[in-house]
Design an enzyme around this catalytic site. Sequence first.
Site, PDB file in Angstrom:
ATOM      1  CD  GLU A 115      16.710  34.482 -11.397  1.00 30.67           C
ATOM      2  OE1 GLU A 115      15.775  34.770 -10.715  1.00 30.67           O
ATOM      3  OE2 GLU A 115      17.185  35.063 -12.203  1.00 30.67           O
ATOM      4  CE  LYS A 148      14.188  38.931  -9.930  1.00 28.78           C
ATOM      5  NZ  LYS A 148      15.009  37.716 -10.342  1.00 28.78           N
ATOM      6  CG  ASP A 204      11.015  38.867   8.066  1.00 25.44           C
ATOM      7  OD1 ASP A 204      10.843  38.798   6.541  1.00 25.44           O
ATOM      8  OD2 ASP A 204      10.092  39.285   8.519  1.00 25.44           O
ATOM      9  CG  HIS A 216      19.595  33.221 -17.715  1.00 27.75           C
ATOM     10  ND1 HIS A 216      19.075  32.821 -16.295  1.00 27.75           N
ATOM     11  CD2 HIS A 216      19.689  34.499 -17.518  1.00 27.75           C
ATOM     12  CE1 HIS A 216      18.969  33.772 -15.695  1.00 27.75           C
ATOM     13  NE2 HIS A 216      19.458  34.938 -16.178  1.00 27.75           N
TER      14      HIS A 216
END
Length: 425
Positions: free
Chosen positions: A81, A265, A281, A379
């Site tokens: 991202e 998130k 993991d 972004h």
Amino acid sequence: MTNSRISGFYKLSLDDRLDALAQNLNADVDSASRVTFGSLTAQEASQMVENVVATHNLPLGIGLNFKINGVDRFVPMAIEEPSVVAGVSFMAKLARAGGGFTATTSAPEMIGQIQILDLEDMDVAKKEIYENQEELLTIADGVDPILKKLGGGARDLEVHIIENSSIGAFLVVHLIYDVRDAMGANAVNTACEKLAPHLETITGGRVHLKILSNLSDRRMARARCVIPVDALKFDNYAGELVRDGIVEAYAFAEADPYRATTHNKGIMNGVDAVVIATGNDWRAIEAGAHAFAAQSGRYTSLSTWSKNEDGNLVGTLEMPMAVGIVGGATKVHPTAQAALKLMGVKTASELAEIIVSVGLAQNLAALRALATEGIQRGHMSLHARQVAIAAGAKGEQVEQVANKLVAEGVVRVDKAEEVIRELGI
Ligand code: MEV
């Protein structure tokens, strides 16, 4: 000592970036730790999982400016991202102005669960298990002599009675196991399997599942940072306005699960990137994080943001952090090995402290943008490059097309195709 502040790093060529890392690294990091592209060989990949036909690469960016518990760290981040690495590096710089991050961990204790069914009397079985606790712990302790030698091993047993409407009541034994610098799944699962026949003999019941819990809420990592209010000001935004906007944004996440999910998130953008870079993991970390966020019965924010008496912004993040630096992919994957060396971590706790600090910085990057100019502006330029590539731009054209998309404020593939046609490339 490592110096994690390299100005203009993003402007350097790839080779020069590697040189700059080497020049600013703690001298005890050997040159073999130099990260290289696509360094997992076909043979290594085939030994890791089944049916291998290729490797799937991710960009590995370096989070800069981190000072954690007084030590500078480069932070390798594997992520697809755009803006994540730039955002976290900028926030680490702001946090640095307030002394950097203070991070701690609890003992590296994992929980193994053993389900016991077909019991006549739950309370009696529970007492019987506790009466044999010492013997059971000695058996569990014996499964991994190396771990034991390093100071790990079985620590405690807890017995829980679980009521269930479909199969009736049953017992669950929690085996608490100190796994030191390992993630710990192998040691804990082996110990649980070893205890199973003994628990059947003691209780007369039938042991069913024997498996580690990913809600590793005894293996916690915590980070804290203080951002001087002056460091928050930019463009036309006063520091106080940015600070209060971040506190209001946090209140939204604290109160509302829809927002808390997105807020968390954003934290996991940073957390997972380091977890993946080090061969750990990330599904386990994700599962543990979200279960912990819901532990009160209502899903909420993993972090907190407030104003202290000096008017500065204070952030905290607390979450389970079951990561290791020995065993599994952390040892087999050459990039994971290089990533661990680059950070200079000597224990799993140090790694956990870095990861939770990165999560907090990443959260700040998102909240600062959301509370001010919005997320899209930052972004845009990197996103525009991806859109340009998707539309067919190659090499230097990518930058050219991306710049035009940003300048025109339309970052879409159809627009990029139009720009490519117009520019005749
Ligand atoms: C995007 O990957 C992450 C954010 O949505 C996080 C947030 O909203 O806090 C920007």
